[in-house]
Design an enzyme around this catalytic site. Structure first.
Site, PDB file in Angstrom:
ATOM      1  CG  ASP A  20      -2.082   0.741   1.163  1.00  0.00           C
ATOM      2  OD1 ASP A  20      -2.230   1.527   0.192  1.00  0.00           O
ATOM      3  OD2 ASP A  20      -2.911   1.140   2.079  1.00  0.00           O
ATOM      4  N   GLY A  21       0.300   2.273  -0.543  1.00  0.00           N
ATOM      5  CA  GLY A  21       0.974   3.601  -0.547  1.00  0.00           C
ATOM      6  C   GLY A  21       1.386   4.222  -1.921  1.00  0.00           C
ATOM      7  N   GLY A  23      -0.078   5.374  -4.364  1.00  0.00           N
ATOM      8  CA  GLY A  23      -0.925   6.794  -4.841  1.00  0.00           C
ATOM      9  C   GLY A  23      -0.043   7.918  -3.894  1.00  0.00           C
ATOM     10  CD1 TRP A  25       7.459   6.633  -2.688  1.00  0.00           C
ATOM     11  CD2 TRP A  25       6.885   7.181  -4.713  1.00  0.00           C
ATOM     12  NE1 TRP A  25       8.763   6.756  -3.424  1.00  0.00           N
ATOM     13  CE2 TRP A  25       8.136   7.173  -4.570  1.00  0.00           C
ATOM     14  CE3 TRP A  25       6.280   7.521  -6.017  1.00  0.00           C
ATOM     15  CZ2 TRP A  25       9.109   7.341  -5.689  1.00  0.00           C
ATOM     16  CZ3 TRP A  25       7.131   7.706  -7.005  1.00  0.00           C
ATOM     17  CH2 TRP A  25       8.574   7.734  -6.780  1.00  0.00           C
ATOM     18  CG  ASN A  68      -7.609  -2.530  -5.753  1.00  0.00           C
ATOM     19  OD1 ASN A  68      -6.786  -3.062  -5.677  1.00  0.00           O
ATOM     20  ND2 ASN A  68      -7.925  -1.592  -4.871  1.00  0.00           N
TER      21      ASN A  68
HETATM   22  C1  FPP Z   1      -2.048   0.097  -3.191  1.00  0.00           C
HETATM   23  O1  FPP Z   1      -1.732   1.425  -3.023  1.00  0.00           O
HETATM   24  C2  FPP Z   1      -1.536  -0.565  -4.184  1.00  0.00           C
HETATM   25  C3  FPP Z   1      -2.419  -1.328  -5.302  1.00  0.00           C
HETATM   26  C4  FPP Z   1      -3.672  -1.104  -5.327  1.00  0.00           C
HETATM   27  C5  FPP Z   1      -1.656  -1.864  -6.337  1.00  0.00           C
HETATM   28  C6  FPP Z   1      -0.481  -2.771  -6.051  1.00  0.00           C
HETATM   29  C7  FPP Z   1       0.228  -2.688  -7.400  1.00  0.00           C
HETATM   30  C8  FPP Z   1       1.671  -2.667  -7.227  1.00  0.00           C
HETATM   31  C9  FPP Z   1       2.495  -2.769  -5.981  1.00  0.00           C
HETATM   32  C10 FPP Z   1       2.552  -2.461  -8.265  1.00  0.00           C
HETATM   33  C11 FPP Z   1       2.209  -3.542  -9.479  1.00  0.00           C
HETATM   34  C12 FPP Z   1       2.534  -4.888  -8.905  1.00  0.00           C
HETATM   35  C13 FPP Z   1       2.650  -6.150  -9.747  1.00  0.00           C
HETATM   36  C14 FPP Z   1       2.827  -7.299  -9.186  1.00  0.00           C
HETATM   37  C15 FPP Z   1       2.514  -6.092 -11.310  1.00  0.00           C
HETATM   38  P1  FPP Z   1      -2.488   2.629  -3.123  1.00  0.00           P
HETATM   39  O2  FPP Z   1      -2.743   2.949  -4.910  1.00  0.00           O
HETATM   40  O3  FPP Z   1      -3.858   2.447  -2.722  1.00  0.00           O
HETATM   41  O4  FPP Z   1      -1.674   3.750  -2.591  1.00  0.00           O
HETATM   42  P2  FPP Z   1      -2.579   4.786  -1.526  1.00  0.00           P
HETATM   43  O5  FPP Z   1      -3.371   4.257  -0.467  1.00  0.00           O
HETATM   44  O6  FPP Z   1      -1.424   5.657  -1.141  1.00  0.00           O
HETATM   45  O7  FPP Z   1      -3.375   5.696  -2.691  1.00  0.00           O
END
Ligand code: FPP
Length: 260
Positions: A20-21, A23, A25, A68
């Site tokens: 997580d994180g 977005g 970042w 998602n």
């Molecule tokens: C959550 O961060 C992350 C996800 C919904 C996607 C995870 C994907 C990856 C780490 C990259 C791709 C991986 C592979 C295996 C191809 P968030 O977007 O919710 O972050 P935020 O809470 O800061 O908005």
């Protein structure tokens, strides 16, 4: 001292990570969310290698939850493209490092090209058994349990199993994770302290580690920190600390784990 074990506690065999994180970042740097996911994919590569270097045989990554799909279309599309790119680039490395790829979640609902890329990578690594990387994609623990319950009911209707004699080991064979041991440690990055529908059944006895670090910044050093914290935990599985002290060799093995 009572309750103090001198036996070296083993490292986790199976780690699950809620990455997580991405977005936040990106936002902190004035970048788009997809750029954050791209950096997140780099961290993913680093952690896959680090797990192997540290002797952790099973790694399960929450890469896309069933919830998602509710994100903006552009972001969902970027995540699916990133998945394909990741598989195209990483399959060779997985083969070289003898890592078997698995997927959990409703894979048949992924876009066709992503699903095909995934199936191709799974096929290319299917002979390996020492190291296991599992991607949770379109995954929801509740959906998984629901699908397992349906499959179980159908097996009962066919007269293949009896509900009267079924235990958790029998039922869990219908979960997507049937081939995997339960996770010992679940890590979530970015300061959130939720489990968000990830491996709810399988993490019944897992230890949890939460860190403020955003996923793109999570590296081998951060992973080692999580491991060092894990080693200080006492996994009791319902027993008392005193019982564990007298049978310290069994202290860290899960007696409730059905054989994978
Ligand atoms: C959550 O961060 C992350 C996800 C919904 C996607 C995870 C994907 C990856 C780490 C990259 C791709 C991986 C592979 C295996 C191809 P968030 O977007 O919710 O972050 P935020 O809470 O800061 O908005």
């Amino acid at each position: 001292m009572i309750g103090e074990s001198t036996v070296q506690k083993p490292d986790p065999q199976h780690i699950g990570i809620i990455m997580d994180g991405n977005g936040r970042w990106a936002k902190q740097r004035g970048h788009s969310r997809p750029r954050g996911h791209k950096e997140g994919a780099k961290a993913t590569r680093t952690i896959i290698d680090a797990c192997q270097d540290l002797g952790i045989r099973y790694l399960t990554l929450y890469a896309f939850s069933a919830e998602n799909w509710n994100r903006p279309n552009l972001e969902v599309r970027a995540l699916m493209e990133l998945l394909e790119l990741f598989l195209a680039r990483e399959t060779k490395t997985l083969v070289k490092r003898r890592v078997r790829l698995h997927a959990i979640g409703r894979i048949d609902e992924l876009p066709t090209s992503a699903r095909k890329a995934l199936e191709k990578a799974i096929e290319a690594t299917k002979e390996f058994d020492d190291w296991h990387l599992t991607l949770a994609l379109n995954y929801s623990s509740r959906n998984e349990v629901l699908d397992a319950a349906k499959a179980f009911a159908q097996a009962v209707a066919r007269g293949e199993i009896s509900p009267d004699t079924t235990d958790w080991g029998d039922f869990s064979k219908h979960l997507d994770t049937a081939e995997l041991p339960d996770p010992d440690l679940i890590i979530r990055t970015s300061g959130e302290t939720r489990i968000s529908n990830f491996l709810l059944m399988q993490s019944a006895y897992a230890e949890f580690y939460f860190t403020e670090t955003l996923w793109p910044d999570f590296d081998k050093e951060q992973l080692e920190k999580a491991l060092s914290c894990y080693r200080n935990r006492e996994r009791r599985y319902g027993k008392t600390g005193e019982q564990l002290a007298t049978h310290s060799s069994t202290a860290q093995s899960n007696p409730l784990q059905p054989s994978a």
